[in-house]
Every structure is written in structure tokens, then in C-alpha cells.
Design a protein around this motif. Structure first.
Motif, PDB file in Angstrom:
ATOM      1  N   TRP A  31       0.641  -1.311  -0.006  1.00 52.79           N
ATOM      2  CA  TRP A  31       0.014   0.130   0.020  1.00 52.79           C
ATOM      3  C   TRP A  31       0.882   1.417  -0.108  1.00 52.79           C
ATOM      4  O   TRP A  31       0.574   2.324  -0.672  1.00 52.79           O
ATOM      5  CB  TRP A  31      -1.037   0.095   1.204  1.00 52.79           C
ATOM      6  N   TRP A  32       1.958   1.203   0.906  1.00 56.88           N
ATOM      7  CA  TRP A  32       2.772   2.351   0.949  1.00 56.88           C
ATOM      8  C   TRP A  32       3.247   2.615  -0.413  1.00 56.88           C
ATOM      9  O   TRP A  32       4.036   3.787  -0.830  1.00 56.88           O
ATOM     10  CB  TRP A  32       3.775   2.185   2.133  1.00 56.88           C
ATOM     11  N   SER A  33       3.835   1.650  -1.109  1.00 57.67           N
ATOM     12  CA  SER A  33       4.543   1.901  -2.376  1.00 57.67           C
ATOM     13  C   SER A  33       3.557   2.229  -3.396  1.00 57.67           C
ATOM     14  O   SER A  33       3.993   3.391  -4.339  1.00 57.67           O
ATOM     15  CB  SER A  33       5.146   0.442  -3.049  1.00 57.67           C
ATOM     16  N   ASN A  34       2.365   1.896  -3.449  1.00 49.68           N
ATOM     17  CA  ASN A  34       1.363   2.414  -4.262  1.00 49.68           C
ATOM     18  C   ASN A  34       1.042   3.942  -3.959  1.00 49.68           C
ATOM     19  O   ASN A  34       0.861   4.636  -4.718  1.00 49.68           O
ATOM     20  CB  ASN A  34       0.177   1.704  -4.299  1.00 49.68           C
ATOM     21  N   ARG A  35       0.917   4.237  -2.578  1.00 51.18           N
ATOM     22  CA  ARG A  35       0.823   5.734  -2.178  1.00 51.18           C
ATOM     23  C   ARG A  35       1.903   6.515  -2.593  1.00 51.18           C
ATOM     24  O   ARG A  35       1.692   7.531  -3.190  1.00 51.18           O
ATOM     25  CB  ARG A  35       0.548   5.824  -0.402  1.00 51.18           C
ATOM     26  N   GLY A  36       3.105   5.842  -2.777  1.00 58.24           N
ATOM     27  CA  GLY A  36       4.446   6.628  -3.388  1.00 58.24           C
ATOM     28  C   GLY A  36       4.118   6.947  -4.572  1.00 58.24           C
ATOM     29  O   GLY A  36       4.725   8.033  -5.102  1.00 58.24           O
ATOM     30  N   ARG A  37       3.753   5.992  -5.364  1.00 59.04           N
ATOM     31  CA  ARG A  37       3.283   6.238  -6.970  1.00 59.04           C
ATOM     32  C   ARG A  37       2.504   7.532  -6.939  1.00 59.04           C
ATOM     33  O   ARG A  37       2.492   8.469  -7.848  1.00 59.04           O
ATOM     34  CB  ARG A  37       2.682   4.905  -7.486  1.00 59.04           C
ATOM     35  N   LEU A  38       1.243   7.425  -6.215  1.00 59.37           N
ATOM     36  CA  LEU A  38       0.388   8.448  -6.386  1.00 59.37           C
ATOM     37  C   LEU A  38       1.093  10.103  -6.079  1.00 59.37           C
ATOM     38  O   LEU A  38       0.869  10.919  -6.744  1.00 59.37           O
ATOM     39  CB  LEU A  38      -0.928   8.326  -5.480  1.00 59.37           C
ATOM     40  N   ASP A  39       1.637  10.055  -4.713  1.00 58.18           N
ATOM     41  CA  ASP A  39       2.242  11.138  -4.458  1.00 58.18           C
ATOM     42  C   ASP A  39       3.280  11.673  -5.578  1.00 58.18           C
ATOM     43  O   ASP A  39       3.245  12.953  -5.838  1.00 58.18           O
ATOM     44  CB  ASP A  39       3.118  11.028  -3.218  1.00 58.18           C
ATOM     45  N   LEU A  40       4.277  10.997  -5.914  1.00 63.96           N
ATOM     46  CA  LEU A  40       5.148  11.217  -7.122  1.00 63.96           C
ATOM     47  C   LEU A  40       4.308  11.643  -8.340  1.00 63.96           C
ATOM     48  O   LEU A  40       4.844  12.748  -8.806  1.00 63.96           O
ATOM     49  CB  LEU A  40       5.983  10.150  -7.438  1.00 63.96           C
ATOM     50  N   LEU A  56       3.132   6.101 -13.765  1.00 60.34           N
ATOM     51  CA  LEU A  56       3.107   5.876 -12.385  1.00 60.34           C
ATOM     52  C   LEU A  56       1.567   5.719 -12.003  1.00 60.34           C
ATOM     53  O   LEU A  56       1.397   4.737 -11.298  1.00 60.34           O
ATOM     54  CB  LEU A  56       3.520   6.782 -11.467  1.00 60.34           C
ATOM     55  N   LEU A  57       0.797   6.464 -12.557  1.00 58.64           N
ATOM     56  CA  LEU A  57      -0.834   6.098 -12.343  1.00 58.64           C
ATOM     57  C   LEU A  57      -1.169   4.598 -12.905  1.00 58.64           C
ATOM     58  O   LEU A  57      -1.917   4.074 -12.113  1.00 58.64           O
ATOM     59  CB  LEU A  57      -1.892   7.295 -12.711  1.00 58.64           C
ATOM     60  N   GLU A  58      -0.828   4.302 -13.939  1.00 60.51           N
ATOM     61  CA  GLU A  58      -0.968   3.132 -14.484  1.00 60.51           C
ATOM     62  C   GLU A  58      -0.552   1.926 -13.895  1.00 60.51           C
ATOM     63  O   GLU A  58      -1.031   0.710 -13.696  1.00 60.51           O
ATOM     64  CB  GLU A  58      -0.700   3.060 -16.199  1.00 60.51           C
ATOM     65  N   ALA A  59       0.735   2.183 -13.317  1.00 63.14           N
ATOM     66  CA  ALA A  59       1.209   0.928 -12.455  1.00 63.14           C
ATOM     67  C   ALA A  59       0.640   0.935 -11.183  1.00 63.14           C
ATOM     68  O   ALA A  59       0.372  -0.240 -10.462  1.00 63.14           O
ATOM     69  CB  ALA A  59       2.831   1.403 -12.246  1.00 63.14           C
ATOM     70  N   LEU A  60       0.201   1.984 -10.831  1.00 67.61           N
ATOM     71  CA  LEU A  60      -0.648   1.777  -9.412  1.00 67.61           C
ATOM     72  C   LEU A  60      -1.970   0.978  -9.735  1.00 67.61           C
ATOM     73  O   LEU A  60      -2.190   0.392  -8.811  1.00 67.61           O
ATOM     74  CB  LEU A  60      -0.860   3.361  -8.686  1.00 67.61           C
ATOM     75  N   PRO A  70      -8.929  -6.156  -3.282  1.00 70.94           N
ATOM     76  CA  PRO A  70      -8.495  -5.064  -2.789  1.00 70.94           C
ATOM     77  C   PRO A  70      -9.323  -4.350  -1.665  1.00 70.94           C
ATOM     78  O   PRO A  70     -10.722  -4.444  -1.839  1.00 70.94           O
ATOM     79  CB  PRO A  70      -8.665  -3.972  -4.070  1.00 70.94           C
ATOM     80  N   ASP A  71      -8.672  -3.914  -0.619  1.00 71.67           N
ATOM     81  CA  ASP A  71      -9.463  -3.137   0.631  1.00 71.67           C
ATOM     82  C   ASP A  71      -9.845  -1.858   0.113  1.00 71.67           C
ATOM     83  O   ASP A  71      -9.429  -1.472  -0.502  1.00 71.67           O
ATOM     84  CB  ASP A  71      -8.870  -3.595   1.886  1.00 71.67           C
ATOM     85  N   ALA A  72     -10.313  -1.345   1.252  1.00 67.83           N
ATOM     86  CA  ALA A  72     -10.921   0.092   1.340  1.00 67.83           C
ATOM     87  C   ALA A  72      -9.887   1.017   1.029  1.00 67.83           C
ATOM     88  O   ALA A  72      -9.988   1.815   0.278  1.00 67.83           O
ATOM     89  CB  ALA A  72     -11.932   0.417   2.317  1.00 67.83           C
ATOM     90  N   ASP A  73      -8.803   0.698   1.669  1.00 64.94           N
ATOM     91  CA  ASP A  73      -7.773   1.714   1.205  1.00 64.94           C
ATOM     92  C   ASP A  73      -7.030   1.631  -0.047  1.00 64.94           C
ATOM     93  O   ASP A  73      -6.879   2.816  -0.593  1.00 64.94           O
ATOM     94  CB  ASP A  73      -6.558   1.614   2.341  1.00 64.94           C
ATOM     95  N   ASP A  74      -7.087   0.326  -0.597  1.00 64.13           N
ATOM     96  CA  ASP A  74      -6.837   0.370  -2.141  1.00 64.13           C
ATOM     97  C   ASP A  74      -7.959   1.140  -3.017  1.00 64.13           C
ATOM     98  O   ASP A  74      -7.430   1.729  -3.930  1.00 64.13           O
ATOM     99  CB  ASP A  74      -6.591  -0.977  -2.444  1.00 64.13           C
ATOM    100  N   GLN A  75      -8.944   0.884  -2.707  1.00 63.89           N
ATOM    101  CA  GLN A  75     -10.048   1.438  -3.486  1.00 63.89           C
ATOM    102  C   GLN A  75      -9.908   2.863  -3.259  1.00 63.89           C
ATOM    103  O   GLN A  75      -9.952   3.591  -4.243  1.00 63.89           O
ATOM    104  CB  GLN A  75     -11.330   1.081  -3.042  1.00 63.89           C
ATOM    105  N   GLN A  76      -9.548   3.501  -2.150  1.00 57.94           N
ATOM    106  CA  GLN A  76      -9.376   4.910  -2.182  1.00 57.94           C
ATOM    107  C   GLN A  76      -8.156   5.390  -3.027  1.00 57.94           C
ATOM    108  O   GLN A  76      -8.342   6.353  -3.626  1.00 57.94           O
ATOM    109  CB  GLN A  76      -9.298   5.353  -0.629  1.00 57.94           C
ATOM    110  N   LEU A  77      -7.028   4.677  -2.991  1.00 58.12           N
ATOM    111  CA  LEU A  77      -5.930   4.973  -3.739  1.00 58.12           C
ATOM    112  C   LEU A  77      -6.535   5.007  -5.359  1.00 58.12           C
ATOM    113  O   LEU A  77      -6.094   5.914  -5.955  1.00 58.12           O
ATOM    114  CB  LEU A  77      -4.862   4.005  -3.452  1.00 58.12           C
ATOM    115  N   LEU A  78      -7.354   4.149  -5.621  1.00 61.55           N
ATOM    116  CA  LEU A  78      -7.643   3.862  -7.103  1.00 61.55           C
ATOM    117  C   LEU A  78      -8.477   5.086  -7.427  1.00 61.55           C
ATOM    118  O   LEU A  78      -8.579   5.747  -8.199  1.00 61.55           O
ATOM    119  CB  LEU A  78      -8.413   2.769  -7.221  1.00 61.55           C
ATOM    120  N   ALA A  79      -9.423   5.374  -6.468  1.00 64.41           N
ATOM    121  CA  ALA A  79     -10.289   7.024  -6.625  1.00 64.41           C
ATOM    122  C   ALA A  79      -9.356   7.930  -6.844  1.00 64.41           C
ATOM    123  O   ALA A  79      -9.607   8.943  -7.628  1.00 64.41           O
ATOM    124  CB  ALA A  79     -11.186   7.145  -5.609  1.00 64.41           C
ATOM    125  N   ASP A  80      -8.546   8.275  -5.590  1.00 62.22           N
ATOM    126  CA  ASP A  80      -7.594   9.411  -5.829  1.00 62.22           C
ATOM    127  C   ASP A  80      -6.636   9.413  -7.069  1.00 62.22           C
ATOM    128  O   ASP A  80      -6.464  10.322  -7.794  1.00 62.22           O
ATOM    129  CB  ASP A  80      -6.447   9.304  -4.681  1.00 62.22           C
TER     130      ASP A  80
END
Length: 85
Positions: A31-40, A56-60, A70-80
Motif C-alpha cells: 500500500w505504501w509503495s502505491n501511495r508513493g506512486r500517487l504522491d510522485l 506511475l498512475l497506470e502502474a498503481l 483490494p481493501d477499502a484503502d486500495d479502493q481509495q487510492l484508485l479513486a484518488d
């Protein structure tokens, strides 16, 4: 170079370093790696580097959708990420 542009460059360098650390220590699908993708990706978009941000967004998205449930946190990352794209 304007001050805000320099600050964005510094933010991009910091985000890249943090993302690399997360990949190395937590793995590419954590999850933190995916969050890093989004932040970058967000910083790169502000710098006008949309091709890199899109990659990066496609890799995420690929990372999260490859998970069986995917859990709720993953779903939120996808939405973001969708909002960012």
C-alpha cells in the motif's frame, strides 16, 4: 528559476527517493509503495511531466487490480488516482 518551481523540483526529488525506499523495503504492491506512486505522480503533473505521471498512475492501477480483493484503502487510492488522471 522561480521559487515555486524549485520547490516542486525538490518535492519531486524527495518523493522519488521515498518511493524508491518503499519499493525496496516493502515491495512493489505494498500500500505504501502505491501511495508513493500517487504522491510522485501528483508532483510530476505539477511539473508538466504528464507522461511520467501517467506511467506511475497506470502502474498503481495495475498493482491494485492484480490483488484478489483490494481493501477499502486500495479502493481509495484508485479513486484518488482516477481523480489525478
Amino acid at each position: 528559476m522561480q521559487r515555486w518551481a524549485r520547490q516542486l523540483e525538490e518535492a519531486a526529488a524527495y518523493r522519488q527517493q521515498a518511493f524508491g525506499h518503499r519499493l525496496e523495503h516493502q515491495g512493489p504492491d505494498a500500500w505504501w509503495s502505491n501511495r508513493g506512486r500517487l504522491d510522485l505522480a501528483r508532483v510530476l503533473q505539477k511539473l508538466g511531466q504528464s507522461a511520467e505521471a501517467t506511467q506511475l498512475l497506470e502502474a498503481l492501477q495495475a498493482s491494485i487490480t492484480s490483488k484478489p480483493e483490494p481493501d477499502a484503502d486500495d479502493q481509495q487510492l484508485l479513486a484518488d488516482a482516477a481523480e489525478c488522471a
